[in-house]
Write an enzyme that holds these catalytic residues in place. Sequence first.
Site, PDB file in Angstrom:
ATOM      1  N   PRO A   9       0.790  -1.232   0.000  1.00  0.00           N
ATOM      2  CG  PRO A   9      -0.172  -1.135   2.107  1.00  0.00           C
ATOM      3  CD  PRO A   9       0.492  -2.074   1.160  1.00  0.00           C
ATOM      4  CG  ASN A  10      -0.282   4.291   1.248  1.00  0.00           C
ATOM      5  OD1 ASN A  10      -1.245   4.840   0.717  1.00  0.00           O
ATOM      6  ND2 ASN A  10      -0.363   3.701   2.432  1.00  0.00           N
ATOM      7  NE  ARG A  17       4.192   6.588   1.306  1.00  0.00           N
ATOM      8  CZ  ARG A  17       4.346   5.408   1.908  1.00  0.00           C
ATOM      9  NH1 ARG A  17       4.661   4.322   1.211  1.00  0.00           N
ATOM     10  NH2 ARG A  17       4.153   5.290   3.193  1.00  0.00           N
ATOM     11  CE1 TYR A  22       8.909   5.061   2.780  1.00  0.00           C
ATOM     12  CE2 TYR A  22       7.349   6.887   3.009  1.00  0.00           C
ATOM     13  CZ  TYR A  22       7.870   5.688   3.460  1.00  0.00           C
ATOM     14  OH  TYR A  22       7.359   5.113   4.600  1.00  0.00           O
ATOM     15  CB  ALA A  76       1.373   0.165   6.348  1.00  0.00           C
ATOM     16  CG  HIS A  79       5.188  -2.157  10.350  1.00  0.00           C
ATOM     17  ND1 HIS A  79       6.514  -2.532  10.396  1.00  0.00           N
ATOM     18  CD2 HIS A  79       5.135  -1.116   9.453  1.00  0.00           C
ATOM     19  CE1 HIS A  79       7.224  -1.745   9.588  1.00  0.00           C
ATOM     20  NE2 HIS A  79       6.408  -0.885   8.999  1.00  0.00           N
ATOM     21  CG  ASP A  86       0.280 -17.470   8.321  1.00  0.00           C
ATOM     22  OD1 ASP A  86       1.366 -17.596   8.919  1.00  0.00           O
ATOM     23  OD2 ASP A  86      -0.819 -17.442   8.902  1.00  0.00           O
ATOM     24  CD  GLU A  97      11.319  -7.252   6.042  1.00  0.00           C
ATOM     25  OE1 GLU A  97      12.177  -8.008   6.557  1.00  0.00           O
ATOM     26  OE2 GLU A  97      10.559  -6.533   6.715  1.00  0.00           O
ATOM     27  CG  HIS A  99      11.144  -2.277   4.699  1.00  0.00           C
ATOM     28  ND1 HIS A  99       9.775  -2.247   4.553  1.00  0.00           N
ATOM     29  CD2 HIS A  99      11.439  -3.427   5.329  1.00  0.00           C
ATOM     30  CE1 HIS A  99       9.263  -3.337   5.083  1.00  0.00           C
ATOM     31  NE2 HIS A  99      10.243  -4.074   5.560  1.00  0.00           N
ATOM     32  CB  ILE A 100      12.146   2.870   0.215  1.00  0.00           C
ATOM     33  CG1 ILE A 100      11.641   2.080  -1.006  1.00  0.00           C
ATOM     34  CG2 ILE A 100      12.813   4.180  -0.202  1.00  0.00           C
ATOM     35  CD1 ILE A 100      10.420   2.681  -1.679  1.00  0.00           C
ATOM     36  CB  SER A 101      12.438   4.455   5.091  1.00  0.00           C
ATOM     37  OG  SER A 101      11.440   3.585   5.644  1.00  0.00           O
ATOM     38  NE  ARG A 110       6.786   4.335  10.175  1.00  0.00           N
ATOM     39  CZ  ARG A 110       5.735   4.458   9.353  1.00  0.00           C
ATOM     40  NH1 ARG A 110       5.447   3.497   8.494  1.00  0.00           N
ATOM     41  NH2 ARG A 110       4.980   5.546   9.377  1.00  0.00           N
TER      42      ARG A 110
HETATM   43  C1  DQA Z   1       8.215   1.072   3.964  1.00  0.00           C
HETATM   44  C2  DQA Z   1       8.308   1.312   5.471  1.00  0.00           C
HETATM   45  C3  DQA Z   1       6.956   1.074   6.139  1.00  0.00           C
HETATM   46  O1  DQA Z   1       7.059   1.296   7.535  1.00  0.00           O
HETATM   47  C4  DQA Z   1       5.920   2.036   5.572  1.00  0.00           C
HETATM   48  O2  DQA Z   1       4.655   1.762   6.135  1.00  0.00           O
HETATM   49  C5  DQA Z   1       5.873   2.045   4.107  1.00  0.00           C
HETATM   50  C6  DQA Z   1       7.113   1.915   3.334  1.00  0.00           C
HETATM   51  C7  DQA Z   1       9.533   1.421   3.247  1.00  0.00           C
HETATM   52  O3  DQA Z   1       9.668   1.011   2.096  1.00  0.00           O
HETATM   53  O4  DQA Z   1      10.384   2.103   3.801  1.00  0.00           O
HETATM   54  O5  DQA Z   1       4.815   2.254   3.511  1.00  0.00           O
HETATM   55  O6  DQA Z   1       7.952  -0.301   3.738  1.00  0.00           O
END
Ligand code: DQA
Length: 141
Positions: A9-10, A17, A22, A76, A79, A86, A97, A99-101, A110
């Site tokens: 999402p997002n 955003r 990001y 999101a 978390h 699963d 996995e 994550h950009i941040s 988080r």
């Molecule tokens: C994220 C980090 C998550 O905490 C956040 O909800 C995101 C982006 C990242 O790519 O840094 O939407 O997954």
Amino acid sequence: MKILVINGPNLNMLGIREPAIYGSQTYNDLIEMIRLEADKMGVETEFVQSNHEGDLVDAIQSAYNRCDGIIINPAAYTHTSVAILDAVKSVGVPTVEVHISDPDTREEFRKLSYIRLGCIATVKGKGFAGYIEALHILAGK
Ligand code: DQA
């Protein structure tokens, strides 16, 4: 080798955003960057982005017996979602996995990642380059 790249999402709002966190590049820029590197490596890629948890579960299940690896940024849902964890455990496809941040250095909520328990590696805090690192991790398997 075929790798499924899933964004939650997002992440379709990249470039709009919270650019301080990001960056200013868009989701399409991200896909182009991954596709370019994958082409160079001779790796086939497929991309899914959804704002809906069940769609992400369906996408993971679609990799069963079809893909050699999954790169996933559940955003999101990282978390909150036991269902996504699963799904990854169900299909048994090596998953990284991304994550950009770096969520571990942000708000307390988080710091918990359910999906991490089902992944062979986590790449975080490296911007879009984290997806490229994930490609190489999976290709090296
Ligand atoms: C994220 C980090 C998550 O905490 C956040 O909800 C995101 C982006 C990242 O790519 O840094 O939407 O997954």
